[in-house]
Design a protein around this motif. Structure first.
Motif, PDB file in Angstrom:
ATOM      1  N   UNK A   1       6.704   0.886   8.519  1.00 34.44           N
ATOM      2  CA  UNK A   1       5.244   0.907   8.392  1.00 34.44           C
ATOM      3  C   UNK A   1       4.835   1.542   7.058  1.00 34.44           C
TER       4      UNK A   1
ATOM      5  N   UNK B   1       1.890   2.565   5.838  1.00 34.86           N
ATOM      6  CA  UNK B   1       1.003   3.735   5.889  1.00 34.86           C
ATOM      7  C   UNK B   1       1.811   4.990   6.214  1.00 34.86           C
TER       8      UNK B   1
ATOM      9  N   UNK C   1      -6.144   5.303  11.542  1.00 35.63           N
ATOM     10  CA  UNK C   1      -5.326   6.236  10.754  1.00 35.63           C
ATOM     11  C   UNK C   1      -6.090   7.496  10.415  1.00 35.63           C
TER      12      UNK C   1
ATOM     13  N   UNK D   1      10.705  12.839   8.847  1.00 34.88           N
ATOM     14  CA  UNK D   1       9.793  11.701   9.023  1.00 34.88           C
ATOM     15  C   UNK D   1      10.376  10.441   8.379  1.00 34.88           C
ATOM     16  N   UNK D   2      10.949  10.599   7.185  1.00 33.94           N
ATOM     17  CA  UNK D   2      11.582   9.454   6.536  1.00 33.94           C
ATOM     18  C   UNK D   2      12.684   8.865   7.417  1.00 33.94           C
TER      19      UNK D   2
ATOM     20  N   UNK E   1      -5.993   6.864  -5.291  1.00 37.83           N
ATOM     21  CA  UNK E   1      -5.980   5.773  -4.313  1.00 37.83           C
ATOM     22  C   UNK E   1      -7.398   5.279  -4.035  1.00 37.83           C
TER      23      UNK E   1
ATOM     24  N   UNK F   1      11.307   6.917  10.403  1.00 38.73           N
ATOM     25  CA  UNK F   1      10.750   5.616  10.038  1.00 38.73           C
ATOM     26  C   UNK F   1      11.861   4.633   9.712  1.00 38.73           C
TER      27      UNK F   1
ATOM     28  N   UNK G   1      -8.401   6.509   6.136  1.00 38.08           N
ATOM     29  CA  UNK G   1      -7.313   7.350   5.636  1.00 38.08           C
ATOM     30  C   UNK G   1      -7.843   8.258   4.537  1.00 38.08           C
ATOM     31  N   UNK G   2      -8.556   7.637   3.587  1.00 38.17           N
ATOM     32  CA  UNK G   2      -9.024   8.396   2.432  1.00 38.17           C
ATOM     33  C   UNK G   2     -10.166   9.329   2.805  1.00 38.17           C
TER      34      UNK G   2
ATOM     35  N   UNK H   1       0.865  -1.181   0.000  1.00 34.88           N
ATOM     36  CA  UNK H   1       0.000   0.000   0.000  1.00 34.88           C
ATOM     37  C   UNK H   1       0.895   1.221   0.000  1.00 34.88           C
TER      38      UNK H   1
ATOM     39  N   UNK I   1       5.040   5.492   5.968  1.00 30.42           N
ATOM     40  CA  UNK I   1       6.037   5.822   4.955  1.00 30.42           C
ATOM     41  C   UNK I   1       5.382   6.460   3.736  1.00 30.42           C
TER      42      UNK I   1
ATOM     43  N   UNK J   1       0.815   4.976  -0.026  1.00 28.27           N
ATOM     44  CA  UNK J   1      -0.035   6.161   0.099  1.00 28.27           C
ATOM     45  C   UNK J   1       0.668   7.413  -0.411  1.00 28.27           C
TER      46      UNK J   1
END
Lengths: 291, 360
Positions: free
Chosen positions: A87, A89, B86, B332-333, A211, B336, B147-148, A34, A91, A36
């Motif tokens: 993760x 989502x 989420x 953020x990258x 999406x 993670x 999410x969407x 997935x 990322x 996003x």
């Protein structure tokens, strides 16, 4: 008749970027990933495509640059989610945030610059039929070829595919890159054909709508065409109605595509049996090969 | 060469603590590289960006003021993400909170009492909660991807705000600018010291309360179980639908509070643009803070620094402040990526050695 043709044409140009991005993401999700970050890859495709065409004067080079930008972004996503099993989502969100930021910085000098428009015959540019041909190819590839079967196997049960000797991570890398290429191309289409200019945040949520289209299409490529043209029609409808000044505030009409996306998601997802049958079983689940 | 992950027998505490710092270090290095590529002295630019804002009282106050909405929203989001819910539409919940809270001074401009402010804050929270409840309800009732839906609602909220300030709520004496009346007196949050206002205290209280809830109560345990072991949660009778709704109401309410707090302090009126993307930056805050309320407090300050540093390099070096969003994305990258180190050891194998591993 002219009016009708003009409207049909604008619907096609509005639908094409959605379709390109959705078909790419569909393949990614079929392989169980997935991503996003479609919005982020798309906006990077838009800015790099515009920039390359701006400096070289060639829309062809522009589109290649868009694809390259999308693929580079997707590789970043792939490295984190597939190699470092982060993760998916989170990322994907990171990819979108980074893409939006980076494109703003790169595109700063392009704001207000005249763009180069992709060639077209009677208003129809090559990517309009191109996107549909791509859908046909993807549909054939996914459901009629062995490689497509492997992708679907990886997406439905990565453990089984792994024990059969398929390289799950490699398959997923390739799919993620294909998704990146499509999203980048979709972005390039926006800045080279749809509105040949660079505006910050010009994707305006189209990556997210793409999406949603994948869910709407229940992971079947041909349904994505129907969905993309439907959404294209709705977004064009909202602009067309505005010109008739019916007293409906323009902001309400502009919010229509987003509201319709929500409604479409509700209608499709409410059918739980169909969702279960079509959703790739390993969607969003990380895979760590035990050596 | 091949990268191989080896699962640790248990999560590394050392890495859990140090990964945000490694991530920050990576971001600083990459940031310096970007500055160098754009033809600036990286050390000077990094100093102006990250250190200089911390050297004056004025900018430290600004830092705390900017961190306030980030911490409020980030604290709520961290609970959501822990429970595997989420919500990424905090920006929309912030917008609706701002609208709902502003309704009081716009509709009753003459009402001036401490109650005015309380009513505004309450409406802000309720507005955010109500808007957050929509994706929560759609998830529970129709299984629609939250999410969407939550993200789509961001655009809808922003367009609605745009309509309000250009239409019915526009200040009649405002020379046709798309702005509401300017708030004053009890329609604004009182300041505590310098630029620091009462809203900063809200953020601090929210963090303390959430830290207590997460650490010491059954609800906190339930949230953790919902994220880590959803099946176990179901067997022990924790309701998934109620958890989804709880998370959306909590994070929506906090985002709404952040929205009205911003309006009743820094912004001072309704206008089309009320937030530089706090709702999205708060996602980074939540992860950088390790989904822990206390961590969120520090992460919020760091993200606030990224905004202020962006302004600082623009003013003193002429570098675009858009660099701030790039830094936030890179940050953020990096987090993670570094989080992988908590659960896994990373081994680099030469290609032939990797090929020699027996396939299972």
């Amino acid at each position: 008749m002219d009016m009708f043709y003009a409207v049909a044409l604008t619907i096609m140009t509005a639908a094409t970027p959605l379709l390109l991005a959705a078909v790419g993401e569909l393949v990614v999700e079929r392989s169980g990933v997935l991503n996003l970050g479609v919005e982020g890859m798309m906006i990077m495709g838009a800015v790099c495509g515009f920039g390359a065409a701006f400096y070289t004067g060639s829309t062809g080079i522009g589109l290649i640059a868009s694809i390259a930008a999308g693929v580079s972004m997707s590789l970043l996503f792939g490295f984190l989610t597939l190699t470092l099993v982060s993760n998916q989502v989170a990322t994907g969100l990171a990819l979108t945030l980074l893409g939006l930021g980076l494109s703003g910085l790169i595109g700063e000098g392009f704001v207000g610059q005249p763009g180069v428009k992709l060639w077209s015959v009677a208003g129809i540019d090559p990517l309009i039929p191109g996107a549909i041909l791509l859908t046909a190819a993807v549909s054939y590839f996914l459901f009629r070829s062995k490689a497509g079967l492997v992708i679907r196997a990886v997406g439905d049960s990565h453990v089984s595919a792994h024990s059969l000797g398929y390289n799950v991570i490699a398959v997923r890398y390739l799919c993620v890159m294909f998704g990146g290429a499509c999203a980048g191309l979709a972005g390039g289409y926006l800045s080279l054909a749809y509105t040949p200019q660079w505006v910050e945040n010009m994707t305006a949520g189209r990556g997210w709508i793409a999406l949603a289209l994948v869910v709407f299409a229940s992971w079947l490529p041909w349904r994505a065409v129907v969905g993309a043209y439907l959404f294209g029609a709705i977004s064009i409808l909202s602009y067309t109605v505005q010109t008739f000044a019916l007293g409906i505030p323009s902001q309400f009409l502009s919010s229509l595509p987003y509201l319709v996306t929500i409604i479409a998601l509700v209608v499709i997802s409410g059918n739980r049996a169909m969702m279960r049958a079509n959703t790739p079983a390993c969607l969003g689940k990380p895979f760590v090969p035990d050596r | 060469m091949r990268i191989l992950l080896e699962k640790r027998s248990e999560a590394s505490t050392l890495m859990a603590i140090s990964s945000p710092f490694i991530a920050l270090g990576l971001t600083v290095i990459l940031g310096g590289l970007i500055f160098a590529l754009r033809g600036f002295n990286p050390l000077e630019a990094l100093y102006v960006y990250f250190i200089e804002p911390l050297t004056t009282v004025w900018s430290i106050e600004q830092l705390i003021v900017k961190a306030t909405p980030l911490v409020l929203i980030g604290a709520g989001l961290s609970v959501c993400y822990l429970a595997n819910v989420w919500n990424i539409g905090a920006e929309g919940q912030l917008t609706v909170g701002a609208i709902a809270g502003s309704a009081i001074p716009i509709l009753f401009p003459a009402w001036q009492s401490p109650l005015t402010l309380m009513a505004m804050m309450l409406c802000g929270v309720l507005g955010g909660m109500a808007y957050g409840a929509i994706p929560g309800y759609l998830k529970n009732r129709f299984n629609a991807n939250e999410i969407l839906t939550s993200l789509m609602l961001v655009y809808v909220a922003q367009l609605f705000l745009d309509w309000l300030v250009r239409g019915p709520w526009r200040d009649p004496q405002g020379f046709n600018f798309p702005k509401s009346i300017t708030f004053e007196g009890w329609q604004l949050l009182p300041t505590i010291s310098g630029a620091i206002h009462l809203g900063c205290l809200f953020a601090l209280i929210a963090v303390i309360v959430l830290a207590f809830v997460m650490g010491k109560t059954l609800k906190g345990f339930e949230i953790r179980v919902a994220g880590n072991a959803p099946r176990a949660g179901r067997f022990s009778g924790f309701s998934r639908t109620r958890m989804v709704m709880f998370c959306f109401l909590l994070s929506g309410g906090l985002a709404g509070l952040a929205g009205i707090t911003e309006i009743a302090s820094t912004v001072g009126q309704l206008q089309p643009q009320i937030s530089p993307g706090y709702g999205f930056a708060a996602i980074i805050v939540a992860f950088l803070g390790r989904l822990n309320p206390i961590g969120v407090l520090f992460a919020g300050l760091l993200l606030a620094l990224s905004y202020i540093g962006g302004e600082a390099v623009q003013i003193s070096l002429g570098i675009s402040d858009k660099i701030a969003r790039v830094f936030q994305g890179i940050l953020l990258f990096s987090i993670l990526a570094c989080d992988t180190l908590i659960l896994y050891r990373i081994r680099f194998l030469p290609r032939h050695a990797a090929a020699a591993q027996p396939a299972e």
